[in-house]
Write an enzyme that holds these catalytic residues in place. Structure first.
Site, mmCIF file in Angstrom:
data_model
loop_
_atom_site.group_PDB
_atom_site.id
_atom_site.type_symbol
_atom_site.label_atom_id
_atom_site.label_comp_id
_atom_site.label_asym_id
_atom_site.label_seq_id
_atom_site.Cartn_x
_atom_site.Cartn_y
_atom_site.Cartn_z
ATOM 1 N N THR A 154 43.106 45.717 32.664
ATOM 2 C CA THR A 154 42.759 44.498 33.664
ATOM 3 C C THR A 154 41.936 45.127 34.978
ATOM 4 O O THR A 154 41.571 46.220 35.226
ATOM 5 C CB THR A 154 44.133 44.048 34.434
ATOM 6 O OG1 THR A 154 44.628 44.897 35.341
ATOM 7 C CG2 THR A 154 45.046 43.328 33.596
ATOM 8 N N ASP A 155 41.342 43.894 35.413
ATOM 9 C CA ASP A 155 40.340 44.256 36.602
ATOM 10 C C ASP A 155 41.274 44.173 37.910
ATOM 11 O O ASP A 155 42.411 43.978 37.730
ATOM 12 C CB ASP A 155 39.254 43.472 36.610
ATOM 13 C CG ASP A 155 39.645 41.892 36.803
ATOM 14 O OD1 ASP A 155 40.566 41.414 37.161
ATOM 15 O OD2 ASP A 155 38.551 41.029 36.283
ATOM 16 N N LEU A 156 40.629 44.193 39.309
ATOM 17 C CA LEU A 156 41.359 44.171 40.342
ATOM 18 C C LEU A 156 42.045 42.884 40.450
ATOM 19 O O LEU A 156 43.233 43.000 41.146
ATOM 20 C CB LEU A 156 40.191 44.343 41.425
ATOM 21 C CG LEU A 156 39.672 45.643 41.585
ATOM 22 C CD1 LEU A 156 38.668 45.817 42.520
ATOM 23 C CD2 LEU A 156 40.812 46.850 41.751
#
Length: 151
Positions: free
Chosen positions: A28-30
């Protein structure tokens, strides 16, 4: 001797190959949404599992200098985001077999919901990168799971 886990693997349901993945934090990203390039990784794992189940030994072909598969064309369509801890099933269909290539359609599914789709052409290439005929028994193996259905 202790019990050892096996790496994940998929299965065929008729001509449809199913391969399960889970969205981990590293995917995932942030914002907790799956980073777009990870779909390519998941699709690749599923395609590699298709070959393994069809008893197509890529490693031996590479080591013997016969050739290897390489993605020639890919078209992705992102439909909905996958999120942390989602269970995803990658569906793979082989839709066309040629002398030196295989066309496949893939979908990343969360239950009945399509998250990302891919249309691919995978070419068999010699060590110099030029197209090369796939071994006949490989083409025969793909014909056992060939389908005209599109996801």
């Amino acid at each position: 001797m202790s019990i050892q886990p096996h790496p994940p693997g998929g299965l065929f349901d008729g001509p449809l190959h199913l391969y399960a993945v889970r969205v981990y934090y590293e995917d995932t990203d942030l914002s907790g949404i799956t980073y777009h390039a990870n779909y390519l990784r998941w699709f690749e794992r599923a395609r590699s599992d298709v070959l393994r189940l069809l008893e197509i030994d890529q490693r031996a072909a590479i080591e013997q200098g016969e050739g290897a598969y390489a993605v020639a064309d890919v078209a992705l369509k992102y439909l909905r985001p996958a999120k942390l801890d989602d269970d995803i099933v990658i569906e793979t269909r082989c839709t066309d077999i040629k002398a030196a290539s295989v066309k496949m359609n893939q979908r990343a599914m969360r239950g009945d919901e399509a998250l990302c789709t891919a249309q691919l052409r995978i070419g068999f290439v010699a060590s110099d990168g030029r197209p090369r005929r796939q071994p006949q028994h490989w083409r025969d193996a793909f014909h056992t799971v060939l389908t005209e259905e599109n996801p």
